[in-house]
Each structure stands twice: as C-alpha cells, then as structure tokens.
Motif scaffolding. Structure first.
Motif, mmCIF file in Angstrom:
data_model
loop_
_atom_site.group_PDB
_atom_site.id
_atom_site.type_symbol
_atom_site.label_atom_id
_atom_site.label_comp_id
_atom_site.label_asym_id
_atom_site.label_seq_id
_atom_site.Cartn_x
_atom_site.Cartn_y
_atom_site.Cartn_z
ATOM 1 N N GLN A 11 0.830 -1.193 0.000
ATOM 2 C CA GLN A 11 0.000 0.000 0.000
ATOM 3 C C GLN A 11 0.872 1.253 0.000
ATOM 4 N N TYR A 15 1.119 4.184 -2.971
ATOM 5 C CA TYR A 15 1.019 5.627 -2.743
ATOM 6 C C TYR A 15 2.255 6.351 -3.275
ATOM 7 N N ILE A 34 -2.391 13.077 -2.255
ATOM 8 C CA ILE A 34 -1.724 11.794 -1.988
ATOM 9 C C ILE A 34 -0.944 11.872 -0.673
ATOM 10 N N LYS A 37 -3.312 11.735 2.249
ATOM 11 C CA LYS A 37 -3.821 10.379 2.467
ATOM 12 C C LYS A 37 -2.755 9.487 3.090
ATOM 13 N N MET A 38 -1.497 9.657 2.660
ATOM 14 C CA MET A 38 -0.410 8.866 3.249
ATOM 15 C C MET A 38 -0.240 9.210 4.723
ATOM 16 N N THR A 41 -2.995 7.544 6.632
ATOM 17 C CA THR A 41 -2.952 6.087 6.581
ATOM 18 C C THR A 41 -1.739 5.512 7.299
#
Length: 50
Positions: A11, A15, A34, A37-38, A41
C-alpha cells in the motif's frame, strides 16, 4: 503477520508510485492529496505491521 506487513508495504509502495506520477505530471493538487492520504494512513499501517 507477514501477510499484514507485506500488504502494508504494498500500500505504501502504491502511494509512492502515485506520488511520483503526480510529481512527473506537475500536478501539485494531486501531490498534496496523496501526501495527505499517506499521512492519515501511515499510523494505521504502522499499527497493523506490529
């Protein structure tokens, strides 16, 4: 546990691949999305990998 670590690693790699593409295209908005989101996450992935 190896499966979870491998899944998390894939994952993160996905990314990073998307981020590299966004950089090559010069799409700053996509890069920020991005990256955001990283950041959201990553703590979840770190917990799952332990």
């Amino acid at each position: 546990m190896k499966t979870t670590s491998r899944r998390c690693s894939l994952q993160i790699d996905d990314y990073l691949d998307l981020l590299n593409l966004a950089i090559q295209l010069g799409d700053v908005k996509w890069q920020k999305e991005i990256t955001r989101k990283m950041e959201m996450t990553l703590p979840t992935l770190e917990t799952a990998a332990q």
